[in-house]
Design an enzyme around this catalytic site. Structure first.
Site, mmCIF file in Angstrom:
data_model
loop_
_atom_site.group_PDB
_atom_site.id
_atom_site.type_symbol
_atom_site.label_atom_id
_atom_site.label_comp_id
_atom_site.label_asym_id
_atom_site.label_seq_id
_atom_site.Cartn_x
_atom_site.Cartn_y
_atom_site.Cartn_z
ATOM 1 N N GLY A 215 15.930 -7.963 -4.970
ATOM 2 C CA GLY A 215 15.677 -6.589 -5.411
ATOM 3 C C GLY A 215 16.210 -5.603 -4.388
ATOM 4 O O GLY A 215 16.997 -5.940 -3.511
ATOM 5 N N ILE A 216 15.721 -4.386 -4.502
ATOM 6 C CA ILE A 216 16.216 -3.297 -3.660
ATOM 7 C C ILE A 216 15.213 -3.003 -2.556
ATOM 8 O O ILE A 216 14.034 -3.238 -2.722
ATOM 9 C CB ILE A 216 16.455 -2.040 -4.542
ATOM 10 C CG1 ILE A 216 17.005 -0.875 -3.746
ATOM 11 C CG2 ILE A 216 15.191 -1.606 -5.264
ATOM 12 C CD1 ILE A 216 18.445 -0.994 -3.506
ATOM 13 N N GLY A 217 15.699 -2.510 -1.412
ATOM 14 C CA GLY A 217 14.777 -1.991 -0.396
ATOM 15 C C GLY A 217 14.779 -2.776 0.894
ATOM 16 O O GLY A 217 15.579 -3.694 1.098
ATOM 17 N N ILE A 219 12.682 -4.929 2.264
ATOM 18 C CA ILE A 219 12.347 -6.354 2.322
ATOM 19 C C ILE A 219 13.530 -7.229 1.902
ATOM 20 O O ILE A 219 13.929 -8.121 2.658
ATOM 21 C CB ILE A 219 11.054 -6.653 1.547
ATOM 22 C CG1 ILE A 219 9.894 -6.035 2.351
ATOM 23 C CG2 ILE A 219 10.846 -8.143 1.331
ATOM 24 C CD1 ILE A 219 8.563 -6.027 1.692
ATOM 25 N N GLU A 238 20.334 -8.794 -10.674
ATOM 26 C CA GLU A 238 20.624 -7.606 -11.475
ATOM 27 C C GLU A 238 21.385 -6.590 -10.631
ATOM 28 O O GLU A 238 22.139 -5.781 -11.145
ATOM 29 C CB GLU A 238 19.352 -6.990 -12.039
ATOM 30 C CG GLU A 238 18.520 -6.288 -11.006
ATOM 31 C CD GLU A 238 17.129 -5.990 -11.487
ATOM 32 O OE1 GLU A 238 16.542 -6.856 -12.139
ATOM 33 O OE2 GLU A 238 16.644 -4.904 -11.200
ATOM 34 N N GLY A 336 13.667 -5.664 -12.636
ATOM 35 C CA GLY A 336 13.969 -7.040 -13.048
ATOM 36 C C GLY A 336 12.947 -8.034 -12.546
ATOM 37 O O GLY A 336 13.172 -9.250 -12.614
HETATM 38 N N1 COA Z 1 -1.859 1.721 -2.108
HETATM 39 C C1 COA Z 1 -1.472 2.990 -1.918
HETATM 40 N N2 COA Z 1 -0.174 3.367 -1.698
HETATM 41 C C2 COA Z 1 0.726 2.390 -1.640
HETATM 42 C C3 COA Z 1 0.412 1.033 -1.819
HETATM 43 C C4 COA Z 1 -0.958 0.710 -2.069
HETATM 44 N N3 COA Z 1 -1.355 -0.557 -2.249
HETATM 45 N N4 COA Z 1 1.545 0.292 -1.716
HETATM 46 C C5 COA Z 1 2.551 1.150 -1.496
HETATM 47 N N5 COA Z 1 2.057 2.405 -1.442
HETATM 48 C C6 COA Z 1 2.845 3.642 -1.223
HETATM 49 C C7 COA Z 1 3.568 3.615 0.098
HETATM 50 O O1 COA Z 1 2.759 4.148 1.129
HETATM 51 C C8 COA Z 1 4.767 4.494 -0.184
HETATM 52 O O2 COA Z 1 4.348 5.860 -0.155
HETATM 53 P P1 COA Z 1 5.314 7.011 0.434
HETATM 54 O O3 COA Z 1 6.501 7.007 -0.507
HETATM 55 O O4 COA Z 1 4.471 8.217 0.351
HETATM 56 O O5 COA Z 1 5.668 6.537 1.819
HETATM 57 C C9 COA Z 1 5.092 4.159 -1.640
HETATM 58 O O6 COA Z 1 3.891 3.626 -2.189
HETATM 59 C C10 COA Z 1 6.191 3.121 -1.792
HETATM 60 O O7 COA Z 1 5.857 1.986 -1.024
HETATM 61 P P2 COA Z 1 6.941 1.228 -0.132
HETATM 62 O O8 COA Z 1 6.269 0.026 0.427
HETATM 63 O O9 COA Z 1 7.636 2.154 0.806
HETATM 64 O O10 COA Z 1 7.936 0.867 -1.300
HETATM 65 P P3 COA Z 1 9.365 0.201 -1.364
HETATM 66 O O11 COA Z 1 10.388 1.256 -1.338
HETATM 67 O O12 COA Z 1 9.509 -0.959 -0.442
HETATM 68 O O13 COA Z 1 9.260 -0.344 -2.877
HETATM 69 C C11 COA Z 1 8.059 -1.248 -4.737
HETATM 70 C C12 COA Z 1 8.266 -1.258 -3.222
HETATM 71 C C13 COA Z 1 7.085 -2.358 -5.072
HETATM 72 C C14 COA Z 1 7.521 0.089 -5.198
HETATM 73 C C15 COA Z 1 9.424 -1.513 -5.410
HETATM 74 O O14 COA Z 1 9.961 -2.687 -4.904
HETATM 75 C C16 COA Z 1 9.314 -1.637 -6.925
HETATM 76 O O15 COA Z 1 9.327 -0.655 -7.611
HETATM 77 N N6 COA Z 1 9.221 -2.887 -7.448
HETATM 78 C C17 COA Z 1 9.114 -3.141 -8.866
HETATM 79 C C18 COA Z 1 10.462 -3.322 -9.489
HETATM 80 C C19 COA Z 1 11.189 -4.527 -8.975
HETATM 81 O O16 COA Z 1 10.639 -5.448 -8.400
HETATM 82 N N7 COA Z 1 12.470 -4.563 -9.192
HETATM 83 C C20 COA Z 1 13.245 -5.709 -8.746
HETATM 84 C C21 COA Z 1 14.662 -5.626 -8.927
HETATM 85 S S1 COA Z 1 15.438 -4.128 -8.252
#
Ligand code: COA
Length: 436
Positions: A215-217, A219, A238, A336
């Site tokens: 995925g993206i990001g 991790i 994807e 995805g």
């Molecule tokens: N409770 C409260 N807030 C939370 C939280 C929780 N359990 N988990 C994350 N957050 C907040 C973070 O503090 C952050 O806030 P900010 O933007 O104000 O800093 C925000 O949510 C995003 O969290 P972060 O850990 O920085 O996200 P990320 O950019 O690493 O993305 C997902 C993580 C899960 C949101 C992202 O991977 C996603 O949308 N996944 C679903 C789709 C997917 O898996 N696609 C795969 C193929 S691309």
């Protein structure tokens, strides 16, 4: 002059003229993510006063999302298939909508429930036969173009000519706007200690010869950084970003041991910098495909040893995974994630990993919890979940009892929260927490 060149010339117009073909009440699809034509979106927003109730549909928004501004509430209504930073507030405030949908279902919906009136595209210049490439965004963008009543395309020499199922003939373009502008880029994230530790734990589950979806990001990028001692890795995903190019240049990713599409990178869209876009340009090893192919779990699952690695927000003690909302707040979409969790389960030797930091950054809140937040929705169910990874370790949940799952999850929770979680374990399972 060949016929297509004549057609092309006749259809050239300006962005401001082209968007006049959008009518009130139309459903307009924007090309996805980095493929969005900022030129056409901006022209459409400039022309806002001429429209009422135009539905703007797309997945990840990488542009400005100005159609979501309160002052345009009468002109545009956004329907998000994935909520992103520029669109989150509009959806939260009820000025936009969210449609939960698996990515591999989107092309089918484009023929039925979500049939577009207009699609705004950004394409490469045509080749000798008059075919343009969708470049870095084939995903739902190609099916949207094939199903739209009107296609409006920016032709941009900076769009790489990618191969695969990624071409459209000039005769299918109704209005053509020639304009060379830089593509949207996504810089690689800076990796902190936590991401690096998570990346190492995930990488320990990857074996030589595996086929990866990432995925993206932060991790996924940290995982890539942890794969430098592997070899013969493959890609069926994807999307991918710059990190994959680095591994390809080192020969670590070579797709050589893929049993399906041997020798090929398979992807639907790309998010990275010019380095990535130059890498894929006319590269016969890279095949871009619509989501129907990349994300269909049955097709992706034909890859043996498929390892999917995605991120999540919260996991409860049963292994229910929340990835696209924080309580009631919709922050993204399924993307995805479930497509590839299931693809990995169909794959011989497959594994799916959902990875997250043990705590919310800077907020002192555990992401491993007894119960998911009020209002949150489960993204990956306890029936689909396989591996959960944090910086503290790996919990393999598939095939495990609820009691064993809770134990394994507590062992990878942040130490500050383990005592509270252990109390919940003892309440729920009527026994003392096991000593190791
Ligand atoms: N409770 C409260 N807030 C939370 C939280 C929780 N359990 N988990 C994350 N957050 C907040 C973070 O503090 C952050 O806030 P900010 O933007 O104000 O800093 C925000 O949510 C995003 O969290 P972060 O850990 O920085 O996200 P990320 O950019 O690493 O993305 C997902 C993580 C899960 C949101 C992202 O991977 C996603 O949308 N996944 C679903 C789709 C997917 O898996 N696609 C795969 C193929 S691309």
């Amino acid at each position: 002059m060949s016929d297509w060149k004549k057609l092309y010339k006749e259809r050239v117009t300006s962005a401001d003229e082209a968007v006049k073909h959008i009518k009130s009440g139309d459903r307009v699809f924007l090309a996805h993510a980095t493929g969005e034509s900022l030129l056409l979106t901006e022209a459409m927003v400039r022309n806002a006063a001429s429209y009422e109730d135009v539905e703007i549909v797309h997945m990840v928004a990488m542009g400005k999302g100005e159609y979501c501004k309160p002052e345009h509430a009468k002109n545009f209504r956004h329907n998000a298939l994935f909520v992103g930073t520029p669109t989150r507030q509009a959806v939260a405030e009820g000025r936009g909508d969210f449609t939960p949908v698996f990515i591999h279902h989107i092309p089918g919906l484009l023929e039925t429930t979500l049939k577009p009136d207009v699609v705004l595209l950004q394409l490469s210049p045509p080749n000798e036969e008059g075919y343009c490439s969708f470049g870095i965004s084939v995903d739902y963008t190609k099916p949207a173009a094939e199903n739209a009543k009107i296609t409006i395309a920016q032709i941009n020499k900076n769009m790489p000519f990618t191969l695969g199922d990624s071409l459209i003939h000039v005769s299918k373009l109704d209005h053509i706007v020639e304009h060379d502008s830089p593509l949207i880029e996504l810089k690689p994230p800076t990796l902190g200690e936590t991401e690096i530790a998570i990346g190492k734990n995930c990488a320990s589950l990857v074996r030589n010869g595996d086929c990866l979806q990432l995925g993206i990001g932060g991790i996924p990028d940290a995982v890539l950084a942890g794969l430098t001692d592997k070899n013969d890795l493959g890609i069926h995903t994807e999307m991918f970003s710059d990190g994959v190019v680095d591994l390809a240049r080192k020969g670590i990713v070579n797709n050589a041991r893929k049993n399906f599409n041997t020798g090929k990178f398979i992807s639907a869209f790309l998010m990275g910098t010019r380095k990535l876009y130059d890498f894929v340009d006319k590269n016969p090893e890279v095949e871009m495909h619509p989501f129907t192919y990349c994300n269909n779990p049955i097709i992706a699952g034909k890859n043996d040893n498929l390892v999917s690695i995605n991120s999540c927000v919260q996991v409860d003690l049963m292994g229910q995974v929340v990835s696209d909302c924080i309580g009631e707040l919709q922050i993204s979409g399924v993307g995805g994630q479930v497509d590839f969790v299931r693809a990995a389960s169909f794959s011989k030797g497959g594994r799916s990993i959902l990875a997250m930091p043990s705590c919310v950054k800077g907020k002192g809140v555990s992401k491993i919890v007894p119960f998911i937040d009020h209002g949150a929705a489960v993204t990956t169910s306890r029936f689909d979940v396989d591996y959960i990874v944090t910086e503290f370790g790996i919990a393999h949940l598939r095939g495990q009892t609820l009691r064993e799952r809770a134990f394994r999850l507590i062992e990878i929770a942040h130490p500050d929260f383990r005592d509270g979680l252990k109390k919940e374990f003892e309440r729920r399972f009527h026994r003392s927490y096991p000593s190791k």
